[in-house]
Write an enzyme that holds these catalytic residues in place. Structure first.
Site, short mmCIF file in Angstrom:
data_model
loop_
_atom_site.label_atom_id
_atom_site.label_comp_id
_atom_site.label_asym_id
_atom_site.label_seq_id
_atom_site.Cartn_x
_atom_site.Cartn_y
_atom_site.Cartn_z
N ASP A 50 0.91 -1.31 -0.07
CA ASP A 50 -0.18 0.11 -0.11
C ASP A 50 0.75 1.09 -0.02
OD1 ASP A 50 -2.25 1.87 0.73
OD2 ASP A 50 -3.46 0.15 1.17
N ASN A 52 3.52 2.18 -4.90
CA ASN A 52 2.24 2.64 -5.51
C ASN A 52 2.31 1.66 -6.81
OD1 ASN A 52 0.65 3.75 -7.55
ND2 ASN A 52 1.10 5.88 -6.63
N ARG A 109 -20.84 9.25 -12.62
CA ARG A 109 -20.90 8.60 -11.36
C ARG A 109 -20.37 7.25 -11.81
NH1 ARG A 109 -23.66 6.97 -6.49
NH2 ARG A 109 -22.92 4.87 -6.23
N TYR A 137 -16.64 4.51 -12.17
CA TYR A 137 -16.15 3.55 -11.22
C TYR A 137 -16.77 2.23 -11.71
CZ TYR A 137 -16.02 1.12 -6.58
OH TYR A 137 -15.95 0.32 -5.52
N ARG A 194 -17.40 7.95 2.56
CA ARG A 194 -18.51 7.23 2.25
C ARG A 194 -19.78 7.50 3.34
NH1 ARG A 194 -15.53 1.66 0.42
NH2 ARG A 194 -14.04 2.80 1.67
N LYS A 198 -26.90 15.09 6.31
CA LYS A 198 -27.52 15.49 5.16
C LYS A 198 -27.88 14.41 4.26
CE LYS A 198 -24.17 19.47 4.82
NZ LYS A 198 -22.86 19.65 4.56
N VAL A 246 -28.95 13.33 0.84
CA VAL A 246 -28.72 13.33 -0.70
C VAL A 246 -30.16 13.15 -1.18
CG1 VAL A 246 -27.87 13.09 -2.62
CG2 VAL A 246 -26.49 13.09 -0.50
N1 LIG Z 1 -15.90 -1.04 1.59
C1 LIG Z 1 -16.77 -1.40 0.88
O1 LIG Z 1 -17.90 -1.83 1.22
C2 LIG Z 1 -16.46 -1.86 -0.43
C3 LIG Z 1 -17.54 -2.07 -1.39
C4 LIG Z 1 -17.58 -2.48 -2.72
C5 LIG Z 1 -16.29 -2.51 -3.45
N2 LIG Z 1 -15.38 -2.25 -2.53
C6 LIG Z 1 -13.82 -2.62 -3.23
O2 LIG Z 1 -13.21 -3.00 -2.14
C7 LIG Z 1 -11.69 -2.68 -2.41
C8 LIG Z 1 -11.09 -2.09 -0.93
O3 LIG Z 1 -12.08 -1.20 -0.59
P1 LIG Z 1 -11.67 -0.46 0.80
O4 LIG Z 1 -13.48 -0.11 1.46
O5 LIG Z 1 -11.06 -0.98 1.89
O6 LIG Z 1 -11.02 1.05 0.39
P2 LIG Z 1 -10.02 1.71 0.88
O7 LIG Z 1 -9.79 3.21 0.22
O8 LIG Z 1 -10.04 1.79 2.34
O9 LIG Z 1 -8.85 0.98 0.43
C9 LIG Z 1 -8.03 0.94 -0.79
C10 LIG Z 1 -6.57 0.88 -0.26
O10 LIG Z 1 -5.92 0.71 -1.64
C11 LIG Z 1 -4.55 1.72 -1.52
N3 LIG Z 1 -4.36 1.94 -2.88
C12 LIG Z 1 -5.03 2.60 -4.00
N4 LIG Z 1 -4.18 2.97 -4.85
C13 LIG Z 1 -3.14 2.47 -4.77
C14 LIG Z 1 -2.00 2.29 -5.53
N5 LIG Z 1 -2.09 2.83 -6.64
N6 LIG Z 1 -0.83 1.48 -4.99
C15 LIG Z 1 -0.60 1.06 -3.80
N7 LIG Z 1 -2.12 1.19 -2.96
C16 LIG Z 1 -3.18 1.72 -3.51
C17 LIG Z 1 -5.15 2.88 -0.59
O11 LIG Z 1 -4.20 3.76 -0.18
C18 LIG Z 1 -6.09 2.21 0.23
O12 LIG Z 1 -5.17 1.73 1.52
C19 LIG Z 1 -11.91 -1.70 -3.32
O13 LIG Z 1 -11.41 -2.27 -4.40
C20 LIG Z 1 -13.22 -1.26 -3.54
O14 LIG Z 1 -13.60 -0.84 -4.75
C21 LIG Z 1 -15.31 -2.03 -1.17
O1 LIG Z 2 -20.03 0.12 -0.69
C1 LIG Z 2 -20.28 -0.52 -1.52
O2 LIG Z 2 -20.90 -1.59 -1.80
C2 LIG Z 2 -20.18 0.32 -2.95
O3 LIG Z 2 -20.97 1.25 -2.91
C3 LIG Z 2 -20.55 2.66 -2.44
O4 LIG Z 2 -21.22 3.55 -3.12
P1 LIG Z 2 -22.55 3.91 -2.16
O5 LIG Z 2 -23.33 3.15 -1.42
O6 LIG Z 2 -23.34 5.06 -3.21
O7 LIG Z 2 -21.70 5.10 -1.46
P2 LIG Z 2 -22.09 5.84 0.05
O8 LIG Z 2 -21.15 6.99 0.05
O9 LIG Z 2 -21.87 4.74 0.94
O10 LIG Z 2 -23.45 6.28 0.03
C4 LIG Z 2 -24.71 5.75 0.25
C5 LIG Z 2 -25.88 6.52 -0.12
O11 LIG Z 2 -25.97 7.54 0.82
C6 LIG Z 2 -26.19 8.79 0.45
N1 LIG Z 2 -25.42 9.96 1.38
C7 LIG Z 2 -24.06 9.76 1.34
C8 LIG Z 2 -23.28 10.75 2.38
C9 LIG Z 2 -24.06 11.66 2.93
O12 LIG Z 2 -23.72 12.47 3.75
N2 LIG Z 2 -25.30 11.86 2.64
C10 LIG Z 2 -26.34 10.80 1.91
O13 LIG Z 2 -27.62 10.75 1.80
C11 LIG Z 2 -25.32 8.47 -1.06
O14 LIG Z 2 -26.14 9.75 -1.97
C12 LIG Z 2 -26.03 7.28 -1.35
O15 LIG Z 2 -27.57 7.19 -1.86
C13 LIG Z 2 -19.16 2.96 -3.25
O16 LIG Z 2 -19.15 3.24 -4.49
C14 LIG Z 2 -18.02 1.85 -2.97
O17 LIG Z 2 -17.44 2.17 -1.63
C15 LIG Z 2 -18.68 0.60 -3.10
O18 LIG Z 2 -18.01 0.04 -4.25
#
Ligand SMILES: NC(=O)c1ccc[n+]([C@@H]2O[C@H](COP(=O)([O-])OP(=O)(O)OC[C@H]3O[C@@H](n4cnc5c(N)ncnc54)[C@H](O)[C@@H]3O)[C@@H](O)[C@H]2O)c1
Ligand SMILES: O=C(O)[C@H]1O[C@H](OP(=O)(O)OP(=O)(O)OC[C@H]2O[C@@H](n3ccc(=O)[nH]c3=O)[C@H](O)[C@@H]2O)[C@H](O)[C@@H](O)[C@@H]1O
Length: 389
Positions: A49, A76, A182, A185, A235, A251, A253
């Site tokens: 990371d 990176n 949007r 991604y 998020r 807030k 949305v």
């Molecule tokens: N948290 C969720 O609910 C959720 C939902 C859907 C998908 N995902 C996917 O799961 C994965 C992890 O999500 P997370 O919530 O832990 O996100 P996060 O942002 O907390 O973790 C991602 C990590 O990747 C590292 N990173 C990004 N670009 C990099 C690079 N170029 N080189 C080295 N490190 C790099 C960041 O520094 C970070 O620590 C992602 O691919 C995300 O799209 C997460």
């Molecule tokens: O977590 C996941 O499974 C995936 O969905 C997330 O997308 P989303 O759920 O839309 O992201 P959030 O920021 O968690 O928002 C959830 C909902 O809350 C709303 N929101 C968010 C923030 C806020 O302050 N108020 C608010 O109403 C957004 O508009 C959205 O409808 C992100 O795209 C990713 O981390 C991931 O891939």
């Protein structure tokens, strides 16, 4: 601590210790996966990371029981030739690295597409060329909007699960127009899924694709102005936590009408461990990982978080706990939203016997207890400090 008795997989075979190259190990999911692997398994992790703050507790001091089983490599993956070597000397690669906060998708679409597609390409290539197993993290956002969202508002078909349940092998991917950035991604994630699937079909890559459905818990994202940029938009869990800690309205949305199912990070990590340790059952599959029982609208989430936070902090909630904001005001031009996300669980149930356990109330209670303990004092100090002129 890792047990010394032989650990068995779901088919009764001994699980041998393996070396895992975990890219993005310093993030939210990575940090919980590292915790699990260090505490409960004998596996070794090469943690890759650019940051390591969320796994510092596992790296120092050298006297920790798992010292020697976790090594941090600050690199990176965009531009570092050491990546191939790390993949080559591992049995399994897990790729978590990504830009994955919605506020970035429409405001930094190029970075989003590069991060989720271009930067993941070498990882797939090195795994395929070196015959290494890959677990790649995609997202439930690849489903986009439900078919039901295109039906008239009063159509009875909207109540039919066939129009909204999301199934790995049959549901279509429905995104908005290209102007709605949007979807940059989701579209990048979909293309990397297709590439991995094709590497499996044409070149025999052994892969598993994970589609997380809103995993939440401690260490998710950052609190703006405390451990992340003041103007940053994390998020929803961290946005609402920040508002509660600062005693500001949450807030909503576009009225907070969108629906989500939230799963506790610790439940979800159990599913990932099953994938890691049962390659015969996990390889070649795409898995939804979520909790279909924890569905709420964003407005209901705000109301529940407000109640839970009052309970864990001992503070009464403020007079106006929520306010409505437009998506344009909150996220800017080009935002769009997934209307509803309920995972079908048939495949993960059949292959890995996994089911989530934690209710939304319980997971919010443990998460908000963590947020309060970790941030309440820092926020108080930040609010008390006069702004530098
Ligand atoms: N948290 C969720 O609910 C959720 C939902 C859907 C998908 N995902 C996917 O799961 C994965 C992890 O999500 P997370 O919530 O832990 O996100 P996060 O942002 O907390 O973790 C991602 C990590 O990747 C590292 N990173 C990004 N670009 C990099 C690079 N170029 N080189 C080295 N490190 C790099 C960041 O520094 C970070 O620590 C992602 O691919 C995300 O799209 C997460
Ligand atoms: O977590 C996941 O499974 C995936 O969905 C997330 O997308 P989303 O759920 O839309 O992201 P959030 O920021 O968690 O928002 C959830 C909902 O809350 C709303 N929101 C968010 C923030 C806020 O302050 N108020 C608010 O109403 C957004 O508009 C959205 O409808 C992100 O795209 C990713 O981390 C991931 O891939």
């Amino acid at each position: 601590m890792a047990s010394t008795t032989a650990r068995l997989d779901l088919d009764g075979n001994t699980i041998n210790p393996m070396t895992i190259c975990m890219i993005g190990a310093g993030g939210f999911i990575g940090s919980h996966l590292c915790d699990k692997l260090m505490n409960e398994t004998p596996h070794t992790v090469l943690a890759v990371d650019v940051y390591n703050d969320k796994i510092k507790h596992l790296l120092e001091p050298d006297s920790l029981p798992w010292a020697g089983r976790i090594q941090f490599h600050r690199l990176n993956i965009k531009n570092d030739s050491r990546l191939e070597g790390l993949i080559k000397c591992s049995d399994l690669t897990i790729n978590l690295a990504a830009i994955c906060t919605p506020a970035d998708y429409n405001t930094r679409p190029l970075d989003t597409i590069y991060s989720n597609f271009i930067d993941a390409l070498p990882v797939v290539k090195y795994c395929s060329e070196n015959s290494k197993r890959l677990i790649h993290f995609s997202t439930c956002e690849v489903y986009g909007k439900t078919i039901g969202s295109y039906l008239p508002k009063d159509s009875p078909l909207r109540q039919d699960p066939a129009y909204y349940i999301l199934k790995e092998d049959t549901s279509p991917c429905i995104f908005g127009s290209v102007e709605k950035q949007r979807w940059s991604y989701a579209c990048a994630k979909q293309l990397i899924e297709r590439l991995i699937y094709a590497e499996g079909a044409e070149n025999g890559l052994e892969f598993t694709i994970v589609r997380p459905f809103n995993w939440i818990g401690p260490r998710m994202d950052f609190i703006p102005g405390i451990d992340g940029p003041s103007e940053g938009v994390p998020r929803v869990l961290a946005c609402f936590s920040n508002n509660l800690l600062r005693r500001e309205p949450l807030k909503l949305v576009d009225g907070g009408e969108s629906q989500r199912t939230f799963v506790y990070i610790k439940d979800a990590i159990e599913a990932v461990l099953l994938m890691i340790e049962n390659p015969g059952r996990a390889s070649g599959h795409i898995f939804n990982v979520g909790n279909p029982n924890n569905e709420v609208t964003v407005r209901q989430l705000a109301e529940m978080m407000t109640k839970v936070y009052s309970k864990v902090s001992g503070e009464d909630s403020i007079e106006t706990p929520t306010i409505d904001v437009s998506s344009k005001e909150f996220y800017g031009e080009g935002y769009d939203d997934s209307d509803k996300r309920i995972p079908d669980m048939t495949i993960i149930n059949k292959q890995l016997g996994w089911d989530p356990k934690t209710s939304l109330w319980d997971l919010l209670e443990s998460t908000l207890t963590y947020q309060h303990k970790t941030y309440a004092e820092a926020i108080k100090q930040a609010i008390a400090k006069p702004v530098a002129s």
